[in-house]
Design a protein around this motif. Sequence first.
Motif, short mmCIF file in Angstrom:
data_model
loop_
_atom_site.label_atom_id
_atom_site.label_comp_id
_atom_site.label_asym_id
_atom_site.label_seq_id
_atom_site.Cartn_x
_atom_site.Cartn_y
_atom_site.Cartn_z
N ARG A 69 0.82 -1.20 0.00
CA ARG A 69 0.00 0.00 0.00
C ARG A 69 0.86 1.26 0.00
NH1 ARG A 69 -4.49 -1.71 4.41
NH2 ARG A 69 -5.54 -3.25 3.13
N ALA A 70 1.93 1.25 0.79
CA ALA A 70 2.83 2.41 0.83
C ALA A 70 3.50 2.62 -0.52
CB ALA A 70 3.87 2.23 1.93
N GLY A 71 3.90 1.53 -1.18
CA GLY A 71 4.50 1.63 -2.50
C GLY A 71 3.54 2.18 -3.52
N ARG A 72 2.30 1.71 -3.47
CA ARG A 72 1.28 2.22 -4.39
C ARG A 72 0.98 3.69 -4.12
NH1 ARG A 72 -2.31 -2.45 -3.05
NH2 ARG A 72 -1.31 -4.18 -4.10
N ALA A 73 0.97 4.07 -2.85
CA ALA A 73 0.71 5.48 -2.51
C ALA A 73 1.84 6.36 -3.04
CB ALA A 73 0.56 5.64 -1.00
N ALA A 126 1.44 6.65 -6.78
CA ALA A 126 0.31 7.53 -7.09
C ALA A 126 0.70 8.99 -6.87
CB ALA A 126 -0.89 7.17 -6.23
N PHE A 127 1.40 9.26 -5.79
CA PHE A 127 1.84 10.63 -5.52
C PHE A 127 2.76 11.11 -6.63
CE2 PHE A 127 4.57 13.79 -3.40
CZ PHE A 127 3.59 14.68 -3.02
N MET A 128 3.69 10.25 -7.07
CA MET A 128 4.59 10.61 -8.15
C MET A 128 3.81 10.92 -9.42
SD MET A 128 7.77 10.92 -8.85
CE MET A 128 8.98 10.80 -10.11
N PHE A 169 4.28 14.95 -9.06
CA PHE A 169 5.58 15.30 -9.62
C PHE A 169 5.62 15.27 -11.14
CE2 PHE A 169 7.29 14.29 -5.34
CZ PHE A 169 7.89 15.51 -5.12
N CYS A 170 5.01 14.29 -11.76
CA CYS A 170 5.05 14.22 -13.23
C CYS A 170 4.39 15.44 -13.88
CB CYS A 170 4.42 12.92 -13.72
SG CYS A 170 5.46 11.49 -13.35
#
Length: 190
Positions: free
Chosen positions: A13-17, A20-22, A26-27
């Motif tokens: 979940r932390a990796g997916r979050a 998603a934030f990136m 950021f993109c």
Amino acid sequence: MITSRAQRNLRKRAGRAGQAFMFWFFCPLFALLFLGLSLAGLPETVKASRGEGQLGTFIAQHEDCSTIRFTVMCSWTGRYLSDDGSRTLEGVLLDSEAPDRVGERIPTLYEGETDPLVVYLPEESGPLESVALLGAAGLAYLIWWTWSVIRRSRHRSSAIDAGGRGPRAPVSLPPQDSALDPSGEPRHRR
């Protein structure tokens, strides 16, 4: 105590979050930066590609090289002398890797005041293509990102309307009273 399975789920979940934030922050920020940089440099590069500006000579004085990811990138600074003798500029950056040695003279084109001062090769269209490509990539990404946001929000709203993945209504449970059985009738004590 958190089990190893629960820890793996939390890491996923932390990796997916983070992904998603990136993607959502950021993109688009980088795409706006690319678009802004390309628009800022566009007037000078268009003029240079058309051959507009003041013709002159660049005299190479200093080469500055750096290594980026196993690639050597070099830039030249030097003096610019206009052909009519009306302008002499020091510390000018050449927007090309043309010189082979210090003191070499190269015909160039001066566009006007920029920061830093830059001169271009008269027949070179490379900077225009680079600026156009950078701006087009930023614009294309922002269009795709906007479309994704709209599509995702429509998908969520249609799922909510269809009773799918949306905020769920609270479930009301009957009060737990030991004097009543599941049908609501009073229990008889034995």
